[in-house]
Design a protein around this motif. Structure first.
Motif, PDB file in Angstrom:
ATOM      1  N   ALA A 170     -34.330 -45.443  62.973  1.00 43.22           N
ATOM      2  CA  ALA A 170     -33.086 -44.762  62.872  1.00 43.22           C
ATOM      3  C   ALA A 170     -31.923 -46.006  62.901  1.00 43.22           C
ATOM      4  O   ALA A 170     -30.921 -45.896  62.223  1.00 43.22           O
ATOM      5  N   ALA A 171     -32.250 -46.948  63.641  1.00 47.07           N
ATOM      6  CA  ALA A 171     -31.175 -47.857  63.843  1.00 47.07           C
ATOM      7  C   ALA A 171     -31.167 -48.737  62.599  1.00 47.07           C
ATOM      8  O   ALA A 171     -30.196 -49.143  62.121  1.00 47.07           O
ATOM      9  N   TYR A 172     -32.384 -49.036  62.064  1.00 48.78           N
ATOM     10  CA  TYR A 172     -32.405 -49.872  61.067  1.00 48.78           C
ATOM     11  C   TYR A 172     -31.650 -49.256  59.887  1.00 48.78           C
ATOM     12  O   TYR A 172     -31.289 -49.942  58.839  1.00 48.78           O
ATOM     13  N   CYS A 173     -31.823 -47.966  59.754  1.00 52.01           N
ATOM     14  CA  CYS A 173     -31.458 -47.365  58.407  1.00 52.01           C
ATOM     15  C   CYS A 173     -30.114 -46.629  58.904  1.00 52.01           C
ATOM     16  O   CYS A 173     -29.418 -46.146  57.880  1.00 52.01           O
ATOM     17  N   GLY A 174     -29.400 -46.820  59.961  1.00 52.40           N
ATOM     18  CA  GLY A 174     -27.941 -46.489  60.228  1.00 52.40           C
ATOM     19  C   GLY A 174     -27.692 -44.918  60.355  1.00 52.40           C
ATOM     20  O   GLY A 174     -26.764 -44.558  59.991  1.00 52.40           O
ATOM     21  N   VAL A 175     -28.711 -44.084  60.943  1.00 51.24           N
ATOM     22  CA  VAL A 175     -28.670 -43.058  61.368  1.00 51.24           C
ATOM     23  C   VAL A 175     -28.939 -42.762  62.874  1.00 51.24           C
ATOM     24  O   VAL A 175     -28.974 -43.657  63.422  1.00 51.24           O
ATOM     25  N   VAL A 176     -28.727 -41.197  63.175  1.00 45.58           N
ATOM     26  CA  VAL A 176     -29.019 -41.040  64.388  1.00 45.58           C
ATOM     27  C   VAL A 176     -30.401 -40.764  64.710  1.00 45.58           C
ATOM     28  O   VAL A 176     -31.064 -39.865  64.004  1.00 45.58           O
ATOM     29  N   GLY A 177     -30.962 -41.449  65.726  1.00 46.33           N
ATOM     30  CA  GLY A 177     -32.444 -40.905  66.117  1.00 46.33           C
ATOM     31  C   GLY A 177     -32.445 -40.523  67.424  1.00 46.33           C
ATOM     32  O   GLY A 177     -31.990 -40.977  68.374  1.00 46.33           O
ATOM     33  N   TYR A 178     -32.976 -39.240  67.697  1.00 44.47           N
ATOM     34  CA  TYR A 178     -33.238 -38.685  68.965  1.00 44.47           C
ATOM     35  C   TYR A 178     -34.555 -38.221  69.335  1.00 44.47           C
ATOM     36  O   TYR A 178     -35.317 -37.551  68.714  1.00 44.47           O
ATOM     37  N   LYS A 179     -35.101 -39.151  70.228  1.00 42.27           N
ATOM     38  CA  LYS A 179     -36.559 -38.771  70.933  1.00 42.27           C
ATOM     39  C   LYS A 179     -35.920 -37.980  72.076  1.00 42.27           C
ATOM     40  O   LYS A 179     -35.607 -38.586  73.092  1.00 42.27           O
ATOM     41  N   PRO A 180     -36.512 -36.897  72.107  1.00 37.72           N
ATOM     42  CA  PRO A 180     -36.338 -35.895  73.179  1.00 37.72           C
ATOM     43  C   PRO A 180     -37.169 -36.076  74.364  1.00 37.72           C
ATOM     44  O   PRO A 180     -37.919 -36.896  74.271  1.00 37.72           O
ATOM     45  N   SER A 181     -36.886 -35.529  75.510  1.00 37.77           N
ATOM     46  CA  SER A 181     -37.680 -35.602  76.702  1.00 37.77           C
ATOM     47  C   SER A 181     -39.176 -35.372  76.038  1.00 37.77           C
ATOM     48  O   SER A 181     -39.305 -34.340  75.291  1.00 37.77           O
ATOM     49  N   PHE A 182     -40.302 -35.825  77.065  1.00 35.32           N
ATOM     50  CA  PHE A 182     -41.711 -35.654  76.460  1.00 35.32           C
ATOM     51  C   PHE A 182     -42.033 -34.368  76.545  1.00 35.32           C
ATOM     52  O   PHE A 182     -41.450 -33.693  77.384  1.00 35.32           O
ATOM     53  N   GLY A 183     -42.399 -33.832  75.435  1.00 34.97           N
ATOM     54  CA  GLY A 183     -43.122 -32.409  75.302  1.00 34.97           C
ATOM     55  C   GLY A 183     -41.767 -31.228  75.077  1.00 34.97           C
ATOM     56  O   GLY A 183     -42.258 -30.034  74.997  1.00 34.97           O
ATOM     57  N   THR A 184     -40.944 -31.784  74.779  1.00 34.12           N
ATOM     58  CA  THR A 184     -39.658 -30.796  74.396  1.00 34.12           C
ATOM     59  C   THR A 184     -40.104 -30.147  73.109  1.00 34.12           C
ATOM     60  O   THR A 184     -39.971 -28.710  72.978  1.00 34.12           O
ATOM     61  N   LEU A 185     -40.658 -30.439  71.981  1.00 36.48           N
ATOM     62  CA  LEU A 185     -41.427 -29.959  70.932  1.00 36.48           C
ATOM     63  C   LEU A 185     -43.116 -29.899  70.966  1.00 36.48           C
ATOM     64  O   LEU A 185     -43.540 -31.146  71.359  1.00 36.48           O
ATOM     65  N   HIS A 186     -43.558 -28.757  70.964  1.00 35.29           N
ATOM     66  CA  HIS A 186     -45.010 -28.719  71.066  1.00 35.29           C
ATOM     67  C   HIS A 186     -45.726 -29.604  70.080  1.00 35.29           C
ATOM     68  O   HIS A 186     -45.300 -29.385  68.717  1.00 35.29           O
ATOM     69  N   ARG A 187     -46.797 -30.143  70.547  1.00 31.68           N
ATOM     70  CA  ARG A 187     -47.552 -31.218  69.415  1.00 31.68           C
ATOM     71  C   ARG A 187     -48.573 -30.349  68.919  1.00 31.68           C
ATOM     72  O   ARG A 187     -49.440 -30.943  68.127  1.00 31.68           O
ATOM     73  N   GLY A 188     -48.693 -29.093  68.870  1.00 30.91           N
ATOM     74  CA  GLY A 188     -49.796 -28.438  68.039  1.00 30.91           C
ATOM     75  C   GLY A 188     -49.663 -28.624  66.689  1.00 30.91           C
ATOM     76  O   GLY A 188     -48.596 -28.432  66.062  1.00 30.91           O
ATOM     77  N   GLY A 189     -50.751 -29.007  66.022  1.00 29.09           N
ATOM     78  CA  GLY A 189     -50.707 -29.495  64.676  1.00 29.09           C
ATOM     79  C   GLY A 189     -50.230 -30.822  64.320  1.00 29.09           C
ATOM     80  O   GLY A 189     -50.009 -31.045  63.137  1.00 29.09           O
ATOM     81  N   MET A 190     -49.944 -31.607  65.211  1.00 27.27           N
ATOM     82  CA  MET A 190     -49.683 -33.025  65.015  1.00 27.27           C
ATOM     83  C   MET A 190     -51.012 -33.757  65.211  1.00 27.27           C
ATOM     84  O   MET A 190     -51.745 -33.644  66.255  1.00 27.27           O
ATOM     85  N   LYS A 191     -51.043 -34.981  64.341  1.00 31.93           N
ATOM     86  CA  LYS A 191     -52.193 -35.738  64.673  1.00 31.93           C
ATOM     87  C   LYS A 191     -51.739 -37.004  65.827  1.00 31.93           C
ATOM     88  O   LYS A 191     -51.179 -37.811  65.432  1.00 31.93           O
ATOM     89  N   VAL A 192     -52.094 -36.243  66.835  1.00 31.21           N
ATOM     90  CA  VAL A 192     -51.881 -37.121  68.085  1.00 31.21           C
ATOM     91  C   VAL A 192     -52.681 -38.171  68.199  1.00 31.21           C
ATOM     92  O   VAL A 192     -54.160 -38.296  67.882  1.00 31.21           O
TER      93      VAL A 192
END
Length: 422
Positions: A170-192
């Motif tokens: 996000a910084a390299y491309c000039g946009v806003v990047g938001y990593k929320p608190s861990f677990g805010t969005l459930h990771r079901g269906g993610m290749k963890v």
């Protein structure tokens, strides 16, 4: 009339609600922009225009009604292939959506396409280029999401972060990047890959967009980051655990950000990293790589020739480490979280660099996560906001980090700092 693809998610949402813009017209504008730019930026792993149009037509009422979004290709989608950035999974068709994708659709969002990820969101890059200069990396591992948002192809997109994979691109491309608190969005269906670190977040063109999208998907009240705060914040200032990795322009930018915040009324005080944080940062690589070897056990055992050399090197190395090292790394991270909570009492947030400098030249390396990995393992929210350009004319940002659960406050402070820098 303003090209709808140039609207932020917040602006587009208001226009759709007012009846001056339709979901179909917004999606068509985004598809037109992608058609014009995708040959250079190469942000999408899969873009099916008819499917995107159908998604816009079927968008549900909600806070994100009709807003196109991109999905990093480590998150499953029911109607588009999901390849996890690896030839091993080419053509894979999941039966259902990842939980985060389902949440975006339930809030009214319209899936536009799958964005390029590095291999399993690790190191080996895809073909995406930086929209500001195609000779430079967009960063990784959320390469396509950062580039698609920056190049006005889509108002917001999902990313994931294990070390710095949202904030740095996000910084390299000039946009806003938001990593929320861990677990805010459930990771079901993610290749963890890293059970202790992987976090789903978003990229957009404003802090307000991030608050809108995350709030819509989670039901959380993340406030109005564009509202004037009741008081100026109290910020802790640090370069991080490895100041030697910062370029001179990064150090100068952090100084300018601190001075701008002071002029706007903030109290900015030096923040010395407690020893527990330094130890956790040292062991981040053990935790990330050892957990990734566990997660990719099947691929490692059965598909070794299709894994990149750089990933194999890390997986092979992880196999030489005693299991006790993973236990130690996890314990160090837990101790660091407790120490951080105590050390930041009385502070609203931490002000720190987003990346070592501008996006590196070339596409074989997505950049260094030195200035992100510590804040990731602390599990709190991290937000980067674009505030400057570097000596090569590429975007640069500053990062605001906070304690776990302080997402609303960190988003507000990030917008406040951005506004203070003009």
């Amino acid at each position: 009339m303003t090209d709808p693809s140039r609207l932020t998610a917040t602006e587009a949402s208001r226009a759709i609600a007012a009846g001056t813009l339709s979901p179909a017209a917004l999606m068509e504008a985004c598809l037109d922009r992608a058609a014009a730019r995708e040959g250079v930026t190469r942000a999408f792993a899969w873009l099916d225009a008819p499917a995107a149009r159908r998604a816009a037509a079927a968008a549900r009422p909600g806070l994100l009604h009709g807003i196109p979004f991109g999905v990093k290709d480590v998150l499953d989608t029911a109607d588009l292939p999901t390849g996890y950035g690896s030839p091993i999974w080419a053509g894979h068709r999941p039966r259902g959506d990842a939980a985060a994708v389902a949440a975006a659709r339930a809030a009214g969002g319209a899936l536009m396409g799958k964005t390029v990820t590095t291999e399993f969101a690790t190191r080996n890059p895809g073909a995406t280029t930086n929209p500001h200069n195609a000779a430079h990396t967009p960063g990784g591992s959320s390469s396509g999401s950062a580039a698609a948002v920056a190049d006005f192809m889509v108002p917001f997109a999902f990313g994931t972060q294990t070390a710095g994979s949202i904030v740095r691109p996000a910084a390299y491309c000039g946009v806003v990047g938001y990593k929320p608190s861990f677990g805010t969005l459930h990771r079901g269906g993610m290749k963890v890959c890293s059970e202790s670190l992987d976090t789903i977040g978003i990229m957009a063109r404003s802090v307000a967009d991030c608050a809108l999208a995350m709030g819509a998907m989670t039901g959380r009240d993340l406030g109005d980051p564009d509202a004037k705060p009741g008081r100026a914040p109290r910020l802790g200032l640090t370069v991080g655990h490895d100041a030697s990795s910062a370029t001179p322009e990064t150090l100068a930018l952090l100084d300018r950000a601190a001075e701008a915040a002071r002029r706007a009324g903030a109290e900015v005080v030096p923040f010395a990293l407690p020893p527990a944080l330094l130890r956790a940062a040292e062991l981040h690589g053990h935790m990330m790589n050892m957990e990734t070897r566990q997660a990719l056990a099947w691929e490692y055992a059965h598909c070794r020739p299709q894994l990149s050399a750089v990933l194999l090197d890390r997986l092979d190395w992880s196999g030489t480490q005693p299991p006790a090292m993973l236990d130690e790394a996890r314990a160090a991270a837990a101790a660091a979280r407790a120490a951080f909570a105590a050390a930041t009492e009385g502070l609203d947030a931490i002000l720190t660099p987003s990346a070592p400098g501008e996006a590196p030249e070339g596409l074989s390396y997505t950049g260094d996560a030195t200035f992100n990995l510590l804040w990731t393992l602390l599990w709190g929210p991290n937000v980067t906001v674009p505030v400057a350009t570097g000596p090569k004319g590429l975007p640069m940002g500053v990062q605001v980090a906070g304690r776990m659960g302080d997402d609303r406050q960190v988003l507000a402070v990030a917008r406040w700092v951005q506004a203070a820098m003009g």
